[in-house]
Design an enzyme around this catalytic site. Structure first.
Site, mmCIF file in Angstrom:
data_model
loop_
_atom_site.group_PDB
_atom_site.id
_atom_site.type_symbol
_atom_site.label_atom_id
_atom_site.label_comp_id
_atom_site.label_asym_id
_atom_site.label_seq_id
_atom_site.Cartn_x
_atom_site.Cartn_y
_atom_site.Cartn_z
ATOM 1 N N ASP A 108 0.868 -1.177 0.000
ATOM 2 C CA ASP A 108 0.000 0.000 0.000
ATOM 3 C C ASP A 108 0.909 1.232 0.000
ATOM 4 O O ASP A 108 2.140 1.122 -0.180
ATOM 5 C CB ASP A 108 -1.005 -0.033 1.164
ATOM 6 C CG ASP A 108 -0.364 0.192 2.530
ATOM 7 O OD1 ASP A 108 0.884 0.304 2.618
ATOM 8 O OD2 ASP A 108 -1.122 0.262 3.526
ATOM 9 N N CYS B 95 3.121 -3.104 4.081
ATOM 10 C CA CYS B 95 2.245 -1.983 4.471
ATOM 11 C C CYS B 95 2.984 -1.218 5.554
ATOM 12 O O CYS B 95 4.216 -1.279 5.631
ATOM 13 C CB CYS B 95 0.858 -2.478 4.889
ATOM 14 S SG CYS B 95 0.798 -3.550 6.335
ATOM 15 N N GLY B 96 2.269 -0.476 6.381
ATOM 16 C CA GLY B 96 2.971 0.303 7.404
ATOM 17 C C GLY B 96 3.655 -0.581 8.433
ATOM 18 O O GLY B 96 4.818 -0.391 8.780
ATOM 19 N N THR B 97 2.906 -1.570 8.926
ATOM 20 C CA THR B 97 3.435 -2.470 9.960
ATOM 21 C C THR B 97 3.656 -3.894 9.471
ATOM 22 O O THR B 97 4.315 -4.675 10.151
ATOM 23 C CB THR B 97 2.420 -2.563 11.117
ATOM 24 O OG1 THR B 97 1.173 -3.032 10.559
ATOM 25 C CG2 THR B 97 2.215 -1.213 11.791
ATOM 26 N N GLY B 98 3.030 -4.246 8.354
ATOM 27 C CA GLY B 98 3.007 -5.643 7.897
ATOM 28 C C GLY B 98 1.843 -6.413 8.504
ATOM 29 O O GLY B 98 1.528 -7.518 8.058
ATOM 30 N N GLY C 257 -1.582 -5.476 8.888
ATOM 31 C CA GLY C 257 -2.813 -5.477 8.086
ATOM 32 C C GLY C 257 -2.685 -6.395 6.888
ATOM 33 O O GLY C 257 -3.619 -7.146 6.562
ATOM 34 N N HIS D 112 9.121 -23.766 10.235
ATOM 35 C CA HIS D 112 8.017 -24.375 10.986
ATOM 36 C C HIS D 112 6.654 -24.201 10.326
ATOM 37 O O HIS D 112 5.801 -25.078 10.469
ATOM 38 C CB HIS D 112 7.943 -23.773 12.399
ATOM 39 C CG HIS D 112 9.069 -24.203 13.293
ATOM 40 N ND1 HIS D 112 8.988 -24.139 14.667
ATOM 41 C CD2 HIS D 112 10.298 -24.699 13.004
ATOM 42 C CE1 HIS D 112 10.125 -24.584 15.200
ATOM 43 N NE2 HIS D 112 10.942 -24.908 14.210
ATOM 44 N N ARG E 245 7.015 1.132 7.821
ATOM 45 C CA ARG E 245 7.160 2.192 8.820
ATOM 46 C C ARG E 245 7.893 1.716 10.071
ATOM 47 O O ARG E 245 8.133 2.513 10.965
ATOM 48 C CB ARG E 245 5.777 2.725 9.216
ATOM 49 C CG ARG E 245 5.105 3.508 8.107
ATOM 50 C CD ARG E 245 3.700 3.949 8.520
ATOM 51 N NE ARG E 245 3.109 4.793 7.483
ATOM 52 C CZ ARG E 245 1.799 5.034 7.372
ATOM 53 N NH1 ARG E 245 0.955 4.487 8.227
ATOM 54 N NH2 ARG E 245 1.344 5.815 6.416
ATOM 55 N N ARG F 216 7.189 -33.122 11.950
ATOM 56 C CA ARG F 216 6.059 -32.770 12.823
ATOM 57 C C ARG F 216 5.409 -31.456 12.387
ATOM 58 O O ARG F 216 4.209 -31.241 12.611
ATOM 59 C CB ARG F 216 6.509 -32.684 14.282
ATOM 60 C CG ARG F 216 7.478 -31.564 14.595
ATOM 61 C CD ARG F 216 7.990 -31.660 16.032
ATOM 62 N NE ARG F 216 8.777 -30.510 16.428
ATOM 63 C CZ ARG F 216 10.061 -30.326 16.109
ATOM 64 N NH1 ARG F 216 10.698 -31.219 15.346
ATOM 65 N NH2 ARG F 216 10.722 -29.250 16.517
ATOM 66 N N HIS F 217 6.199 -30.602 11.742
ATOM 67 C CA HIS F 217 5.639 -29.326 11.272
ATOM 68 C C HIS F 217 4.678 -29.535 10.099
ATOM 69 O O HIS F 217 3.739 -28.762 9.922
ATOM 70 C CB HIS F 217 6.772 -28.371 10.878
ATOM 71 C CG HIS F 217 7.737 -28.155 12.001
ATOM 72 N ND1 HIS F 217 7.373 -27.527 13.173
ATOM 73 C CD2 HIS F 217 9.036 -28.521 12.146
ATOM 74 C CE1 HIS F 217 8.406 -27.500 13.996
ATOM 75 N NE2 HIS F 217 9.425 -28.103 13.401
#
Ligand code: RB5
Length: 150
Positions: free
Chosen positions: A8, A65-68, A70, A98, A109, A132-133
């Site tokens: 974005d 995005c700003g924080t990842g 959203g 994993h 940001r 197991r993962h």
């Protein structure tokens, strides 16, 4: 390897840096936008990139995005997407080992460029451990199927 990229407005600048970084390593890039710093809605780009990954038109996706956060919430609504928001190289490594994460989300940001590029390098070179993962990742797919069928 082909990477589908999306961002974005808050991730646009870092997405452009990521694109150059991937291309300089000979990695193919499918840029789904955005194409400018003008305000847009991150779920639209999570949708575009997530579809490219689950339709096997790209091997993996990277969203900024700003924080990842959203982007990860939105991308994880698409059945077959396992999106991980990474703030550190350890997050990136473990999300592959994993969780078999097929989409990486980053915060333009909250990360500096050098850290973001190191996170990407680790994420791209790390393989899923299976074992197991594998069972746990299959349970995530089962959850998707039961929830979609409700
Ligand atoms: C946009 O202002 C911002 O909310 C978005 O980039 C993202 O950080 C949301 O999670």
């Amino acid at each position: 390897m082909k990477i589908s990229l999306g961002a974005d407005h808050a991730g646009f600048e870092l997405k452009e840096k990521v694109k150059q970084h991937l291309l300089s390593q000979g990695i193919s890039v499918d840029d789904q936008g955005t194409t400018s710093p003008d305000s847009v809605d991150y779920p639209d780009f999570a949708h575009l990139v997530g579809e490219q990954v689950v339709q096997h038109r790209a091997d993996r996706g990277i969203l900024v995005c700003g924080t990842g956060i959203g982007m990860s919430i939105a991308a994880n609504k698409i059945p077959g997407v396992r999106a991980a928001n990474a703030r550190t190289e350890a997050d990136a490594q473990l999300s592959r080992e994993h969780n078999d994460a097929n989409v990486l989300t980053l915060g333009g940001r909250v990360l500096d460029e050098a850290t973001a590029l190191k996170i990407i390098d680790v994420w791209l070179k790390t393989s899923f451990l299976g074992g197991r993962h594998q069972r746990r990742v299959e349970k995530i797919s089962d959850l998707e199927r039961t929830e979609v069928a409700k």
